[in-house]
Design an enzyme around this catalytic site. Structure first.
Site, PDB file in Angstrom:
ATOM      1  N   SER A 181       0.798  -1.232   0.000  1.00 20.39           N
ATOM      2  CA  SER A 181       0.000   0.000   0.000  1.00 20.39           C
ATOM      3  C   SER A 181       0.828   1.279   0.000  1.00 20.39           C
ATOM      4  O   SER A 181       0.340   2.320  -0.431  1.00 20.39           O
ATOM      5  CB  SER A 181      -0.941   0.001   1.198  1.00 20.39           C
ATOM      6  OG  SER A 181      -0.225  -0.182   2.402  1.00 20.39           O
ATOM      7  N   HIS A 209      -5.610  -2.970  -2.969  1.00 27.19           N
ATOM      8  CA  HIS A 209      -5.223  -1.964  -3.969  1.00 27.19           C
ATOM      9  C   HIS A 209      -5.240  -2.515  -5.393  1.00 27.19           C
ATOM     10  O   HIS A 209      -4.909  -1.793  -6.331  1.00 27.19           O
ATOM     11  CB  HIS A 209      -3.832  -1.412  -3.646  1.00 27.19           C
ATOM     12  CG  HIS A 209      -3.814  -0.697  -2.331  1.00 27.19           C
ATOM     13  ND1 HIS A 209      -4.198   0.613  -2.203  1.00 27.19           N
ATOM     14  CD2 HIS A 209      -3.524  -1.145  -1.086  1.00 27.19           C
ATOM     15  CE1 HIS A 209      -4.116   0.968  -0.921  1.00 27.19           C
ATOM     16  NE2 HIS A 209      -3.714  -0.090  -0.230  1.00 27.19           N
ATOM     17  N   LYS A 240     -11.702   1.456  -2.121  1.00 28.19           N
ATOM     18  CA  LYS A 240     -10.742   2.019  -3.075  1.00 28.19           C
ATOM     19  C   LYS A 240     -11.394   2.000  -4.470  1.00 28.19           C
ATOM     20  O   LYS A 240     -12.300   2.801  -4.690  1.00 28.19           O
ATOM     21  CB  LYS A 240      -9.428   1.264  -2.957  1.00 28.19           C
ATOM     22  CG  LYS A 240      -8.949   1.310  -1.474  1.00 28.19           C
ATOM     23  CD  LYS A 240      -7.652   0.682  -1.208  1.00 28.19           C
ATOM     24  CE  LYS A 240      -7.417   0.365   0.268  1.00 28.19           C
ATOM     25  NZ  LYS A 240      -7.544   1.475   1.200  1.00 28.19           N
TER      26      LYS A 240
HETATM   27  C1  LIG Z   1      -3.542  -3.473   2.003  1.00 26.22           C
HETATM   28  C2  LIG Z   1      -4.732  -3.006   2.791  1.00 26.22           C
HETATM   29  N1  LIG Z   1      -5.489  -3.898   3.417  1.00 26.22           N
HETATM   30  C3  LIG Z   1      -6.561  -3.529   4.139  1.00 26.22           C
HETATM   31  C4  LIG Z   1      -6.921  -2.208   4.270  1.00 26.22           C
HETATM   32  C5  LIG Z   1      -8.094  -1.818   5.110  1.00 26.22           C
HETATM   33  O1  LIG Z   1      -9.166  -1.495   4.306  1.00 26.22           O
HETATM   34  P1  LIG Z   1     -10.360  -0.523   4.767  1.00 26.22           P
HETATM   35  O2  LIG Z   1      -9.921   0.869   4.490  1.00 26.22           O
HETATM   36  O3  LIG Z   1     -11.488  -0.977   3.899  1.00 26.22           O
HETATM   37  O4  LIG Z   1     -10.616  -0.774   6.199  1.00 26.22           O
HETATM   38  C6  LIG Z   1      -6.171  -1.238   3.613  1.00 26.22           C
HETATM   39  C7  LIG Z   1      -6.544   0.187   3.731  1.00 26.22           C
HETATM   40  O5  LIG Z   1      -5.862   1.096   3.464  1.00 26.22           O
HETATM   41  C8  LIG Z   1      -5.047  -1.640   2.867  1.00 26.22           C
HETATM   42  O6  LIG Z   1      -4.262  -0.734   2.251  1.00 26.22           O
END
Ligand SMILES: Cc1ncc(COP(=O)(O)O)c(C=O)c1O
Length: 392
Positions: A181, A209, A240
């Protein structure tokens, strides 16, 4: 120490505020589009995860409004009890089909999805194996699990094998981000699935992502690498490219059934409201009907990677629409961020613990809806700020 003393001693954020370098919780007074209004100023957004620009797509907005008309604004309870709508089940069937899996389960956030999966599957005696750069929700999910966790050096396959060699017949799950991320690089899935088979481990990919973005059909990193059959579980977020909020896991029906009855972050938390569910469902339709959005996003990403790298910035191993400008020092990252703001560019500085110590960066991310003019303005600002701070 008195309980609240730690709060009084926490001064890091206040120091940044006093110095005018506080980059967080900035109120955006408009939609997440390539241009946003922040503190009354128009800025170019280069830090949103609205990758395909679908949060303002007419069909997505209309679906959300119609769902409010019919179902109201909230579900009044958890999925487990009164809070499952027919819409949740429809969306689950759609997500399972999209990801090519037997079944799927929708949670209220991606964070909760990872907490639920890892804590439920990583039982006593089991082993969870994670990449050091995995998202915080994977880290915290492992903390909640009764099983043991081993972390391997980022994308280091020899280190992964070392961790797996400790599994000794235990139930083992390798959990990795498909696209990382902060730096936009990809997990080495072909090698990960090979090692998983060799050591009898299962594989879960967090495609937060990549969903809607990677692979010919937008199905994510397993599709991109041609290893969909070898990946056991795919997790994703709806916050996203899917234009709303929420999370999901897709995989074998027996695992989804188990998670429905054992994932505490699903069972003991209220379910995703109807307008969000309807928006996600409509976003999936648009993703399938308008592949040109994905193509535009990739054109934008390739151009920005090429240009930022050619200017002389360190953009790491990014291969995607998330492109870091790696500055290493926290102070430099904050100074860089502030000057970018003054040039009307909204980006996010990332310092430890969001990135490893000594790897502070400006995280940029792109949208299908950025025009060549937007991208040119971002590049001009980076060039000027990079020169001014002696980075270039
Ligand atoms: C790789 C990854 N997994 C999980 C999440 C968590 O997702 P959410 O924003 O839907 O809680 C994110 C959020 O930025 C993320 O980048």
């Amino acid at each position: 120490m008195e309980l609240f003393e730690k709060c009084r001693r926490f001064t890091a954020a206040r120091k940044l505020m006093a110095a005018g370098y506080y980059a967080y919780f900035q109120p955006v007074a408009s939609a997440q589009e390539p241009e946003v209004t922040v503190n009354g100023r128009r800025m170019i957004m280069a830090g949103s995860n609205n990758y395909l620009g679908l949060t303002t797509h007419p069909l997505v907005k209309e679906a959300a409004c119609l769902a409010i008309e019919r179902y109201g604004t909230g579900c009044g309870g958890s999925r487990f009890l009164n809070g499952t709508l027919d819409l949740h089940e429809e969306l689950e069937r759609k997500l399972a089909r999209f990801k090519g899996r037997e079944a799927a389960l929708v949670f209220s956030t991606g964070f909760q999805t990872n907490l639920g999966i890892l804590a439920a599957l990583g039982g006593k005696g089991d082993l969870l194996v994670t990449d050091r750069w995995d998202h915080a929700s994977i880290v915290d999910g492992c903390r909640l699990a009764f099983g043991e966790t081993r972390r391997f050096h980022h994308n280091d396959m020899a280190d992964l094998e070392r961790a797996l060699s400790e599994s000794r017949g235990r139930g083992t799950l390798i959990a990795v981000d498909g696209v990382f991320s902060m730096e936009g690089d990809l997990a080495n899935l072909p090698e990960i699935v090979r090692l998983a088979r060799a050591y009898g481990a299962r594989v879960m990919v967090d495609d937060a992502h990549a969903t809607g973005v990677l692979g010919k059909g937008g199905r994510g990193t397993p599709e991109h690498f041609g290893v969909e059959q070898e990946v056991d579980l795919v997790m994703g977020t709806c916050s996203k490219a899917l234009a709303s909020i929420g999370g999901f896991v897709a995989g074998p029906a027996e695992v989804i059934h188990f998670l429905k009855h054992r994932a505490r972050s699903l069972m003991f938390s209220a379910s995703l409201p109807a307008p969000c569910v309807a928006a996600i469902s409509a976003a999936l339709d648009v993703i399938e009907a308008e592949p040109e959005r994905r193509e535009r996003l990739w054109e934008n990403a390739r151009l920005m990677k090429r240009e930022l790298t050619a200017m002389g910035f360190d953009t790491g191993a990014s291969e995607t629409h998330i492109i870091p400008v790696i500055l290493r020092e926290d102070r430099l990252a904050f100074r860089f961020w502030k000057l970018l703001q003054q040039h009307g560019i909204f980006c996010n500085p990332a310092v430890s613990p969001a990135v490893p110590k000594g790897r502070a960066l400006i995280r940029t991310s792109y949208m299908a809806t950025h025009t060549p003019e937007h991208l040119e303005r971002i590049l001009t600002a980076f060039r000027k700020v990079g020169k001014r701070l002696g980075v270039l």
